[in-house]
Design a protein around this motif. Structure first.
Motif, PDB file in Angstrom:
ATOM      1  N   TYR A   1     -22.935  32.818 -24.721  1.00  0.00           N
ATOM      2  CA  TYR A   1     -21.943  31.741 -25.566  1.00  0.00           C
ATOM      3  C   TYR A   1     -20.894  32.330 -26.581  1.00  0.00           C
ATOM      4  CZ  TYR A   1     -25.365  28.358 -23.525  1.00  0.00           C
ATOM      5  OH  TYR A   1     -26.264  27.776 -22.900  1.00  0.00           O
ATOM      6  N   CYS A   2     -21.274  33.469 -27.021  1.00  0.00           N
ATOM      7  CA  CYS A   2     -20.280  34.031 -28.305  1.00  0.00           C
ATOM      8  C   CYS A   2     -19.764  35.287 -27.922  1.00  0.00           C
ATOM      9  CB  CYS A   2     -21.125  34.017 -29.498  1.00  0.00           C
ATOM     10  SG  CYS A   2     -21.643  32.233 -30.113  1.00  0.00           S
ATOM     11  N   ASP A   3     -18.548  35.626 -27.806  1.00  0.00           N
ATOM     12  CA  ASP A   3     -17.886  36.609 -27.692  1.00  0.00           C
ATOM     13  C   ASP A   3     -18.005  37.971 -28.675  1.00  0.00           C
ATOM     14  OD1 ASP A   3     -15.903  35.900 -29.265  1.00  0.00           O
ATOM     15  OD2 ASP A   3     -14.470  35.577 -27.925  1.00  0.00           O
ATOM     16  N   TRP A   4     -18.585  37.331 -29.946  1.00  0.00           N
ATOM     17  CA  TRP A   4     -18.687  38.375 -30.830  1.00  0.00           C
ATOM     18  C   TRP A   4     -20.022  39.152 -31.024  1.00  0.00           C
ATOM     19  CZ3 TRP A   4     -22.685  37.008 -34.055  1.00  0.00           C
ATOM     20  CH2 TRP A   4     -23.099  35.677 -34.085  1.00  0.00           C
ATOM     21  N   VAL A   5     -20.757  39.153 -29.913  1.00  0.00           N
ATOM     22  CA  VAL A   5     -22.059  39.662 -29.786  1.00  0.00           C
ATOM     23  C   VAL A   5     -22.409  39.970 -28.472  1.00  0.00           C
ATOM     24  CG1 VAL A   5     -23.454  37.687 -29.588  1.00  0.00           C
ATOM     25  CG2 VAL A   5     -24.619  39.584 -30.370  1.00  0.00           C
ATOM     26  N   THR A   6     -22.690  41.334 -28.218  1.00  0.00           N
ATOM     27  CA  THR A   6     -23.177  41.820 -26.827  1.00  0.00           C
ATOM     28  C   THR A   6     -24.635  41.701 -26.705  1.00  0.00           C
ATOM     29  OG1 THR A   6     -23.441  43.992 -27.413  1.00  0.00           O
ATOM     30  CG2 THR A   6     -21.202  43.334 -26.949  1.00  0.00           C
ATOM     31  N   SER A   7     -24.967  41.686 -25.466  1.00  0.00           N
ATOM     32  CA  SER A   7     -26.485  41.518 -24.995  1.00  0.00           C
ATOM     33  C   SER A   7     -27.334  42.675 -25.766  1.00  0.00           C
ATOM     34  CB  SER A   7     -26.656  41.629 -23.646  1.00  0.00           C
ATOM     35  OG  SER A   7     -26.160  42.673 -23.070  1.00  0.00           O
ATOM     36  N   GLU A   8     -26.567  44.024 -25.822  1.00  0.00           N
ATOM     37  CA  GLU A   8     -27.065  45.113 -26.380  1.00  0.00           C
ATOM     38  C   GLU A   8     -27.354  44.931 -27.710  1.00  0.00           C
ATOM     39  OE1 GLU A   8     -24.593  45.387 -24.510  1.00  0.00           O
ATOM     40  OE2 GLU A   8     -25.502  46.227 -22.689  1.00  0.00           O
ATOM     41  N   GLU A   9     -26.488  44.202 -28.553  1.00  0.00           N
ATOM     42  CA  GLU A   9     -26.425  43.934 -29.999  1.00  0.00           C
ATOM     43  C   GLU A   9     -27.604  43.078 -30.235  1.00  0.00           C
ATOM     44  OE1 GLU A   9     -22.011  44.870 -31.627  1.00  0.00           O
ATOM     45  OE2 GLU A   9     -22.281  43.094 -30.438  1.00  0.00           O
TER      46      GLU A   9
ATOM     47  N   MET B   1     -46.394  22.824 -28.651  1.00  0.00           N
ATOM     48  CA  MET B   1     -46.130  23.200 -27.450  1.00  0.00           C
ATOM     49  C   MET B   1     -46.896  24.303 -26.852  1.00  0.00           C
ATOM     50  SD  MET B   1     -42.094  24.457 -27.774  1.00  0.00           S
ATOM     51  CE  MET B   1     -40.964  23.310 -28.683  1.00  0.00           C
ATOM     52  N   SER B   2     -47.033  24.216 -25.564  1.00  0.00           N
ATOM     53  CA  SER B   2     -47.824  25.397 -24.792  1.00  0.00           C
ATOM     54  C   SER B   2     -47.181  26.454 -24.626  1.00  0.00           C
ATOM     55  CB  SER B   2     -47.957  24.671 -23.422  1.00  0.00           C
ATOM     56  OG  SER B   2     -46.889  24.814 -22.504  1.00  0.00           O
ATOM     57  N   ALA B   3     -47.891  27.703 -24.192  1.00  0.00           N
ATOM     58  CA  ALA B   3     -47.189  28.896 -24.166  1.00  0.00           C
ATOM     59  C   ALA B   3     -45.771  28.949 -23.219  1.00  0.00           C
ATOM     60  CB  ALA B   3     -48.149  30.150 -23.528  1.00  0.00           C
ATOM     61  N   ASP B   4     -45.935  27.986 -22.153  1.00  0.00           N
ATOM     62  CA  ASP B   4     -45.067  27.926 -21.036  1.00  0.00           C
ATOM     63  C   ASP B   4     -43.700  27.112 -21.872  1.00  0.00           C
ATOM     64  OD1 ASP B   4     -46.264  29.418 -19.168  1.00  0.00           O
ATOM     65  OD2 ASP B   4     -47.071  27.559 -18.118  1.00  0.00           O
ATOM     66  N   GLU B   5     -44.008  26.231 -22.509  1.00  0.00           N
ATOM     67  CA  GLU B   5     -42.858  25.349 -23.261  1.00  0.00           C
ATOM     68  C   GLU B   5     -42.282  26.468 -24.157  1.00  0.00           C
ATOM     69  OE1 GLU B   5     -44.485  20.736 -22.949  1.00  0.00           O
ATOM     70  OE2 GLU B   5     -45.354  22.047 -24.349  1.00  0.00           O
ATOM     71  N   GLU B   6     -43.081  27.086 -24.855  1.00  0.00           N
ATOM     72  CA  GLU B   6     -42.193  28.210 -25.930  1.00  0.00           C
ATOM     73  C   GLU B   6     -41.584  29.020 -25.052  1.00  0.00           C
ATOM     74  OE1 GLU B   6     -45.065  29.960 -28.272  1.00  0.00           O
ATOM     75  OE2 GLU B   6     -45.398  28.372 -29.645  1.00  0.00           O
ATOM     76  N   ALA B   7     -41.735  29.455 -24.021  1.00  0.00           N
ATOM     77  CA  ALA B   7     -40.897  30.589 -23.492  1.00  0.00           C
ATOM     78  C   ALA B   7     -39.640  29.989 -22.752  1.00  0.00           C
ATOM     79  CB  ALA B   7     -41.947  31.229 -22.349  1.00  0.00           C
ATOM     80  N   ALA B   8     -39.768  28.509 -22.576  1.00  0.00           N
ATOM     81  CA  ALA B   8     -38.689  27.995 -21.971  1.00  0.00           C
ATOM     82  C   ALA B   8     -37.601  27.292 -22.727  1.00  0.00           C
ATOM     83  CB  ALA B   8     -39.053  26.698 -21.067  1.00  0.00           C
ATOM     84  N   CYS B   9     -37.507  28.184 -24.049  1.00  0.00           N
ATOM     85  CA  CYS B   9     -36.503  27.853 -24.978  1.00  0.00           C
ATOM     86  C   CYS B   9     -35.202  27.792 -24.477  1.00  0.00           C
ATOM     87  CB  CYS B   9     -36.591  28.758 -26.128  1.00  0.00           C
ATOM     88  SG  CYS B   9     -35.248  28.337 -27.570  1.00  0.00           S
ATOM     89  N   LYS B  10     -34.447  26.617 -24.642  1.00  0.00           N
ATOM     90  CA  LYS B  10     -32.869  26.427 -24.265  1.00  0.00           C
ATOM     91  C   LYS B  10     -31.982  26.632 -25.162  1.00  0.00           C
ATOM     92  CE  LYS B  10     -34.737  22.577 -21.251  1.00  0.00           C
ATOM     93  NZ  LYS B  10     -34.752  21.168 -20.820  1.00  0.00           N
ATOM     94  N   VAL B  11     -32.358  27.311 -26.287  1.00  0.00           N
ATOM     95  CA  VAL B  11     -31.091  27.802 -27.094  1.00  0.00           C
ATOM     96  C   VAL B  11     -30.785  29.258 -27.053  1.00  0.00           C
ATOM     97  CG1 VAL B  11     -30.720  27.780 -29.790  1.00  0.00           C
ATOM     98  CG2 VAL B  11     -32.438  26.291 -28.842  1.00  0.00           C
ATOM     99  N   GLY B  12     -29.585  29.300 -26.733  1.00  0.00           N
ATOM    100  CA  GLY B  12     -29.070  30.737 -26.621  1.00  0.00           C
ATOM    101  C   GLY B  12     -29.325  31.332 -25.321  1.00  0.00           C
ATOM    102  N   PRO B  13     -29.344  32.461 -24.660  1.00  0.00           N
ATOM    103  CA  PRO B  13     -28.974  33.594 -25.708  1.00  0.00           C
ATOM    104  C   PRO B  13     -27.566  33.561 -26.408  1.00  0.00           C
ATOM    105  CG  PRO B  13     -28.800  34.448 -23.665  1.00  0.00           C
ATOM    106  CD  PRO B  13     -29.231  33.003 -23.531  1.00  0.00           C
ATOM    107  N   LEU B  14     -27.347  34.216 -27.478  1.00  0.00           N
ATOM    108  CA  LEU B  14     -26.338  34.415 -28.311  1.00  0.00           C
ATOM    109  C   LEU B  14     -25.030  34.896 -27.435  1.00  0.00           C
ATOM    110  CD1 LEU B  14     -26.535  35.695 -31.941  1.00  0.00           C
ATOM    111  CD2 LEU B  14     -25.551  33.348 -31.087  1.00  0.00           C
ATOM    112  N   SER B  15     -25.454  36.059 -26.614  1.00  0.00           N
ATOM    113  CA  SER B  15     -24.471  36.849 -25.943  1.00  0.00           C
ATOM    114  C   SER B  15     -23.810  36.081 -24.638  1.00  0.00           C
ATOM    115  CB  SER B  15     -24.985  37.779 -25.193  1.00  0.00           C
ATOM    116  OG  SER B  15     -26.095  37.834 -24.601  1.00  0.00           O
TER     117      SER B  15
END
Length: 233
Positions: free
Chosen positions: A222-230, A206-220
Motif C-alpha cells: 500500500y505504501c510506496d515509501w517502503v519496499t518488501s525487503e525493508e 482468535m484461533s491460530a488460523d484467524e491470527e494468521a489471516a490478518c487483513k492489515v497490510g503488508p505495508l509494501s
C-alpha cells in the motif's frame, strides 16, 4: 535610550527601547544566545531559536473514504494522534505516539504503531486493527478484530462480536519505536481481556488460523515509501 550590562565572563545583555527596536541577550561565555524582537505594541516576537508550532491537521486522519492513509516513521514522534469518521480505508500510523483514538470508523484496516500510553477504539464497525500500546480500551464497537500488543489488561466495554489475537506486524523501524514508546516486546498481555460489561458485550480470542489471516497490510503493498525487503528487516 540604551542600557547595557555585563553579566558573567564574556556575556553581554543590551536593550534599545522604542518603535521597531531590538533586544538581544547572550548568556555566559559558553552559553546559548538568542534574539527576540520587541514590536511596537510592546510584545515579544520569537527569534530563530523558537520551536516550530505543530499543525493539528498533521496528526489526524478524518472523514476519509476509500483511501490509503499513512504516516511514515519520524512524522509523529510521540505526539497524540486521532482517526475519526473514516470508511473503507487502509490506515498505517507507522511511528510512536503518546495516545491514539479511533472513532466512528467503518470497514477500515488500521495499523497503529507503538503507543506509550492508551489507544481507544470507539463506535467502530467491521474494522480490522493491529495495535501496540501500553493500555487498550474498546467501547461500543461491533464486528471488529484486533491483533494486539498491550502491556496491561485490555478492557472491553459494550462491544459485540469482538475478536482479539496476538500482535502481528513488521517493518524496519518497529523495534526502535517500541523502545521509544517504553514498551517491552516480552510483556504482551493481549489475552488477559477484562470485559467491563459482560451482560451486554461479547468477545473471544482468535484461533491460530484467524491470527494468521490478518487483513492489515503488508505495508509494501500500500505504501510506496517502503519496499518488501525493508519491511522484513
Amino acid at each position: 535610550s540604551i542600557a547595557s550590562q555585563s553579566v558573567g565572563s564574556g556575556s553581554i545583555a543590551s536593550q534599545s527601547v522604542g518603535s521597531g527596536s531590538i533586544a538581544s541577550q547572550s548568556v555566559g561565555s559558553s552559553g546559548i544566545s538568542g534574539t527576540k524582537q520587541i514590536n511596537s505594541m510592546g510584545g515579544v516576537n520569537d527569534g530563530p531559536f523558537a520551536k516550530k508550532r505543530l499543525d493539528p491537521k498533521d496528526f489526524q486522519f478524518s472523514k476519509q473514504s476509500g483511501q490509503v492513509l499513512s504516516k511514515q516513521p519520524g512524522t509523529i514522534s510521540g505526539q497524540q494522534f486521532t482517526i475519526d469518521d473514516c470508511q473503507d480505508c487502509d490506515i498505517f500510523v507507522c511511528d510512536y505516539t503518546a495516545t491514539v483514538s479511533a472513532d466512528n470508523c467503518t470497514n477500515c484496516r488500521i495499523f497503529i504503531g507503538p503507543c506509550e500510553s492508551s489507544v481507544f477504539l470507539r463506535n467502530c464497525k467491521g474494522c480490522d486493527v493491529v495495535i501496540a500500546c501500553q493500555q487498550f480500551r474498546v467501547r461500543d464497537c461491533t464486528d471488529c478484530n484486533v491483533w494486539l500488543y498491550s502491556q496491561t489488561e485490555p478492557v472491553v466495554e459494550e462491544t459485540k462480536n469482538f475478536k482479539v489475537g496476538c500482535f502481528r506486524f513488521t517493518y524496519f523501524s518497529l523495534r526502535s519505536q517500541f523502545s521509544s514508546a517504553g514498551l517491552s516486546v516480552w510483556e504482551n498481555r493481549w489475552s488477559e481481556v477484562f470485559n467491563f460489561t459482560p451482560n451486554s458485550g461479547t468477545f473471544e480470542l482468535m484461533s491460530a488460523d484467524e491470527e494468521a489471516a490478518c487483513k492489515v497490510g503488508p505495508l509494501s503493498k500500500y505504501c510506496d515509501w517502503v519496499t518488501s525487503e525493508e519491511e522484513a528487516q
